[in-house]
Structures are given as structure tokens and as C-alpha cells.
Scaffold this motif. Sequence first.
Motif, PDB file in Angstrom:
ATOM      1  N   GLU A  75     -42.449 -21.902  -5.289  1.00 34.81           N
ATOM      2  CA  GLU A  75     -43.123 -23.149  -5.671  1.00 34.81           C
ATOM      3  C   GLU A  75     -42.176 -24.348  -5.626  1.00 34.81           C
ATOM      4  O   GLU A  75     -42.616 -25.483  -5.565  1.00 34.81           O
ATOM      5  N   LEU A  76     -40.854 -24.080  -5.699  1.00 42.82           N
ATOM      6  CA  LEU A  76     -39.901 -25.196  -5.745  1.00 42.82           C
ATOM      7  C   LEU A  76     -39.165 -25.397  -4.430  1.00 42.82           C
ATOM      8  O   LEU A  76     -38.218 -26.186  -4.353  1.00 42.82           O
ATOM      9  N   ALA A  77     -39.622 -24.678  -3.386  1.00 41.39           N
ATOM     10  CA  ALA A  77     -38.918 -24.766  -2.105  1.00 41.39           C
ATOM     11  C   ALA A  77     -38.765 -26.227  -1.675  1.00 41.39           C
ATOM     12  O   ALA A  77     -37.765 -26.606  -1.075  1.00 41.39           O
ATOM     13  N   GLN A  78     -39.746 -27.054  -2.035  1.00 43.02           N
ATOM     14  CA  GLN A  78     -39.699 -28.476  -1.662  1.00 43.02           C
ATOM     15  C   GLN A  78     -38.544 -29.219  -2.323  1.00 43.02           C
ATOM     16  O   GLN A  78     -38.046 -30.204  -1.794  1.00 43.02           O
TER      17      GLN A  78
ATOM     18  N   ASP B 252     -36.325 -16.714   3.989  1.00 42.64           N
ATOM     19  CA  ASP B 252     -37.201 -16.063   3.009  1.00 42.64           C
ATOM     20  C   ASP B 252     -36.752 -16.349   1.581  1.00 42.64           C
ATOM     21  O   ASP B 252     -37.126 -15.637   0.649  1.00 42.64           O
ATOM     22  N   GLY B 253     -35.916 -17.312   1.384  1.00 42.78           N
ATOM     23  CA  GLY B 253     -35.455 -17.637   0.037  1.00 42.78           C
ATOM     24  C   GLY B 253     -34.193 -16.874  -0.306  1.00 42.78           C
ATOM     25  O   GLY B 253     -33.578 -16.233   0.554  1.00 42.78           O
TER      26      GLY B 253
ATOM     27  N   GLY C  13     -29.066 -16.591   1.581  1.00 46.86           N
ATOM     28  CA  GLY C  13     -29.762 -15.306   1.498  1.00 46.86           C
ATOM     29  C   GLY C  13     -28.825 -14.107   1.560  1.00 46.86           C
ATOM     30  O   GLY C  13     -29.205 -12.996   1.204  1.00 46.86           O
ATOM     31  N   GLN C  14     -27.575 -14.304   2.014  1.00 48.61           N
ATOM     32  CA  GLN C  14     -26.655 -13.165   2.160  1.00 48.61           C
ATOM     33  C   GLN C  14     -26.101 -12.676   0.820  1.00 48.61           C
ATOM     34  O   GLN C  14     -25.527 -11.600   0.745  1.00 48.61           O
TER      35      GLN C  14
ATOM     36  N   LEU D  35     -31.910 -27.780   1.032  1.00 49.17           N
ATOM     37  CA  LEU D  35     -31.547 -27.160   2.311  1.00 49.17           C
ATOM     38  C   LEU D  35     -32.730 -27.199   3.295  1.00 49.17           C
ATOM     39  O   LEU D  35     -33.885 -27.248   2.894  1.00 49.17           O
ATOM     40  N   LYS D  36     -32.385 -27.129   4.588  1.00 44.44           N
ATOM     41  CA  LYS D  36     -33.433 -27.112   5.626  1.00 44.44           C
ATOM     42  C   LYS D  36     -34.208 -25.800   5.573  1.00 44.44           C
ATOM     43  O   LYS D  36     -33.644 -24.764   5.219  1.00 44.44           O
ATOM     44  N   LYS D  37     -35.459 -25.861   6.011  1.00 49.13           N
ATOM     45  CA  LYS D  37     -36.326 -24.673   6.003  1.00 49.13           C
ATOM     46  C   LYS D  37     -35.683 -23.489   6.709  1.00 49.13           C
ATOM     47  O   LYS D  37     -35.747 -22.355   6.250  1.00 49.13           O
ATOM     48  N   GLU D  38     -35.056 -23.751   7.877  1.00 41.53           N
ATOM     49  CA  GLU D  38     -34.507 -22.621   8.642  1.00 41.53           C
ATOM     50  C   GLU D  38     -33.322 -21.971   7.911  1.00 41.53           C
ATOM     51  O   GLU D  38     -33.014 -20.807   8.128  1.00 41.53           O
ATOM     52  N   ILE D  39     -32.679 -22.721   7.029  1.00 43.42           N
ATOM     53  CA  ILE D  39     -31.587 -22.135   6.242  1.00 43.42           C
ATOM     54  C   ILE D  39     -32.160 -21.348   5.057  1.00 43.42           C
ATOM     55  O   ILE D  39     -31.696 -20.255   4.734  1.00 43.42           O
ATOM     56  N   ILE D  40     -33.206 -21.891   4.442  1.00 44.24           N
ATOM     57  CA  ILE D  40     -33.805 -21.215   3.290  1.00 44.24           C
ATOM     58  C   ILE D  40     -34.382 -19.856   3.712  1.00 44.24           C
ATOM     59  O   ILE D  40     -34.259 -18.861   2.997  1.00 44.24           O
TER      60      ILE D  40
END
Length: 363
Positions: free
Chosen positions: A117-120, A131-132, A238-239, A124-129
Amino acid sequence: MNYHITTIPGDGIGPEIVRETCKVLNQVGQVFGHEFHYKEILMGGCSIDAHGVPLTDEALETAKGSDAVLLGAVGGDVGNSRWYDVAPNLRPEAGLLAIRKGLNLFANIRPAYLYEELAQACPLKKEIIGDGFDMVIMRELTGGLYFGERYTREVDGVMTAVDTLTYNEKEIRRIAVKAFDIAMKRRKSVISVDKANVLDSSRLWRKVVEEVAKDYPQVKLTHMLVDNCAMQLVMNPGQFDVILTENMFGDILSDEASMITGSIGMLSSASMNESKFGLYEPSHGSAPDIAGKNLANPIATILSGAMMLRYSFDLDQEADAVEQAVQQVLAEGYRTGDIYSQGRARGSCSQMGDLIAERIVKK
Ligand code: IPM
Ligand code: MG
């Protein structure tokens, strides 16, 4: 069951966020049939005002005698507060360091998790985020630079300041064991962060962590230099599963990790000793600029309360209920100012507390 909690509202927004957390805990008590008893102590600037020191021996004894401690925040505006016109060991933050040391809270657990819900709010850019991300920082809390010998004096006519960074193998081993234990309950990966290309303390750190790793053959251990880690956190968060690190590096990296979750107002933390005793506090500070205005985000403190239920009281179901209530309130679109984005409902600190408390249910 009856539980005895020491509360430390502290300074700035501390009293507001602790109040909302007690509201949520009381609702947990109602729904699940527990009684939480609170005893308040002073720490930080408010204790300086009342007693001339940031933490009294009596206050520390009260905390020691309870089942767990809930802390809001301590400290004021460094440039603008009389609390800072005194020796460093009498300033508000010294109270926090004294209680950490006094209660032997060497293991600081700081989870950083991206709510969908807070991804916005995540910078960071979407492609970096992708799957969270879902990581835990295990920060050593009673050693290193924070507690080494320090002084400022003239040496050969030149003002010189010295801070010392010391770790012994026992201190490293006990925090490493905590990190590996937590990793066993998660995705079984520990990234140990150090500066072994420069520091002796880091070289010992690496050696001891490797010894501990032998007792956990299922856990994958990787070493990472701290400068690289700072970069990797914003390049590929994500790592990370469990990050294990010393006091100062953990202080810095946990602020960075909290920022990529959207707001430092979301990051909870637990500081534990060898047993189940812990001090639970948000990772953020006292935010004097918004203190007393009912604007603060109480979520980090409420989630710290959930950690208290889980780690100190073994109340997993109750902790799940708090975490789910927070998630639900976010999913319904309620936001405090720090995590606000367009189209959402702007909520005050006390409204967020009410909304979360109302959503505590027994499944
Ligand atoms: C934290 C804070 C404290 C620390 C300060 C207030 C002394 O930044 O808990 O991360 O550096 O440990
Ligand atoms: Mg910090």
C-alpha cells in the motif's frame, strides 16, 4: 495474563505515539483477555527538567523490574534547546544509551518491510522495488564507538577528539547467534556487514561470525563491506534477509532502510537482552517540529508494541492481530502526513490509533 510494562513517553512526539500504542495494546487486552499494567518513567529532556539528569537510578530500576519497556522518543532540537548546553553525558540521548547499557540490550532488531500500500511513498524506481523487500537489521547495540573511551583535549597545542571502537569476541558472538537464530525463522540468509578492508574490529567480527555460522549449516552467510551495503540497499533491496552489523553501521543503515519503506515513521524496533526482556521503540526520533500537534505517525511505535507481544510475551496471535490491523488501515487508505499521497484519507495521530485499535480482532 497480567503484564507489567514500563512506559517512557519521553520528549517531542513521544507522549502522543506511546498513548496511541497503549490504546492499541488495551484493545488487544480486551479482545484476547489480558491485562496490561503500565508504570511511567521519565527519560531524556523531560527527566533533565525534573531531575537534572536524563535517566535516574530509580527510573532504571523500575524498568528492570517490569516485563518489558515501551519507549516513544527522547531528545530535542539540538541547535535550539537548553538540554544541549551541558556535558554530553547529561544530554537527553545519554539517557537512551544508559538504559540500553543498564538493561544489557545488546541486540537491536529493526525490520524494514515494504507495504504494498505504501509503494508510492517509496523513493525507489518501480524496477528496483520489484516484488518489494522484507529485511531485518540486527544491530549490535551496547558496544563499538557508542561505548568506547572518548575525550576531547589539547595534544601538543592542537585540540584533538578521540572516540574508540572496541569489540571483543564475546560481544560479536552473542549478536551473531541472535542474527542466525532469526534467519532460521526467515529465509535463511545472513549478510554480515563490516569494514574488514580497513578496521581490525571488523576483521575480528568476520572471523567470529564465520565460527558461529558453522553451527547453522542451513543459513547462507555472505560478507559485505558497509559502503557497498549502503549502495546495495538502494540498488537491490530485495536481496537482503537478515543484515548483521555493529552499532554505528547499524545506526546508519537502519535509517537508510527505513527511508526506502516509504517513511521512517513505519520502522519499529526491539532491543533485547539475553532473555526475553526487551525495550521497544520506533526507529525514528522525537520530531520536535511536529510535537504536540497530533500529526505524528504512531505506526512505528504500534508495530514496536506488536514486537513486544511477540518477543517478550510470546503472544504471537495478538502480535499478528496488531500487524493485520495496521495493514488494514493502510489498505483502507488512511495516512498520516509523512506517508500521505494524493487521493488518500489524511489521518491524525490519534485517529490512526483509534482506527487500528478498532480493527483488532481474534481470528
Ligand atoms: C537510534 C538513534 C540513537 C542511536 C540516538 C538517538 C542516540 O539514532 O536509535 O538509531 O544513534 O542509536
Ligand atoms: Mg539512528
